[in-house]
Design an enzyme around this catalytic site. Structure first.
Site, short mmCIF file in Angstrom:
data_model
loop_
_atom_site.label_atom_id
_atom_site.label_comp_id
_atom_site.label_asym_id
_atom_site.label_seq_id
_atom_site.Cartn_x
_atom_site.Cartn_y
_atom_site.Cartn_z
N ARG A 24 -1.94 -3.12 2.57
CA ARG A 24 -2.14 -3.68 1.22
C ARG A 24 -2.19 -5.20 1.25
O ARG A 24 -3.02 -5.82 0.59
CB ARG A 24 -1.04 -3.20 0.27
CG ARG A 24 -1.11 -1.71 -0.04
CD ARG A 24 0.04 -1.26 -0.90
NE ARG A 24 1.30 -1.56 -0.24
CZ ARG A 24 2.48 -1.57 -0.85
NH1 ARG A 24 2.59 -1.32 -2.13
NH2 ARG A 24 3.58 -1.85 -0.18
N ASN A 42 -0.39 1.97 -2.49
CA ASN A 42 -0.13 3.17 -1.69
C ASN A 42 -0.16 4.37 -2.62
O ASN A 42 0.18 4.27 -3.80
CB ASN A 42 1.24 3.09 -1.01
CG ASN A 42 1.27 2.13 0.15
OD1 ASN A 42 0.25 1.81 0.74
ND2 ASN A 42 2.46 1.67 0.49
#
Length: 99
Positions: A24, A42
């Site tokens: 990320r 996520n």
């Protein structure tokens, strides 16, 4: 406006070893470097998903990055892209990591 400059939006989901490897953070950094906006998070399925918005040429560059590069410790199996559409304006002001 040139074809590559048309604003588009696309949803994505990346499969493989993409959680616990700073995916990320690297996705956010790459998106910002390209001048894109959107988000990344996520999922409870072990994948990473999000949305990209910006000029078509830059979004396509980011899609390639999500499919082939990712974070240094990630192992990408595949990336799915859905709902690609032209937009008149950006829905976001920056690229966010969603918890």
């Amino acid at each position: 406006m040139a074809e590559g400059d048309t604003l588009i939006s696309v949803d994505y989901e990346v499969f493989g070893k993409v959680q616990g490897v700073f995916f990320r953070k690297y996705t956010q950094a790459e998106g910002k470097k390209l001048g894109l906006v959107g988000w990344v998070q996520n999922t409870n399925r072990g994948t990473v998903q999000g949305q990209l918005q910006g000029p078509r040429s830059k979004v396509h560059h980011m899609q390639e990055w999500l499919e082939k590069e990712g974070s240094p410790k990630s192992h990408i199996e595949r990336a799915n892209f859905n709902n690609e559409k032209a937009i008149l304006k950006l829905d976001y002001s920056d690229f966010q990591i969603v918890k």
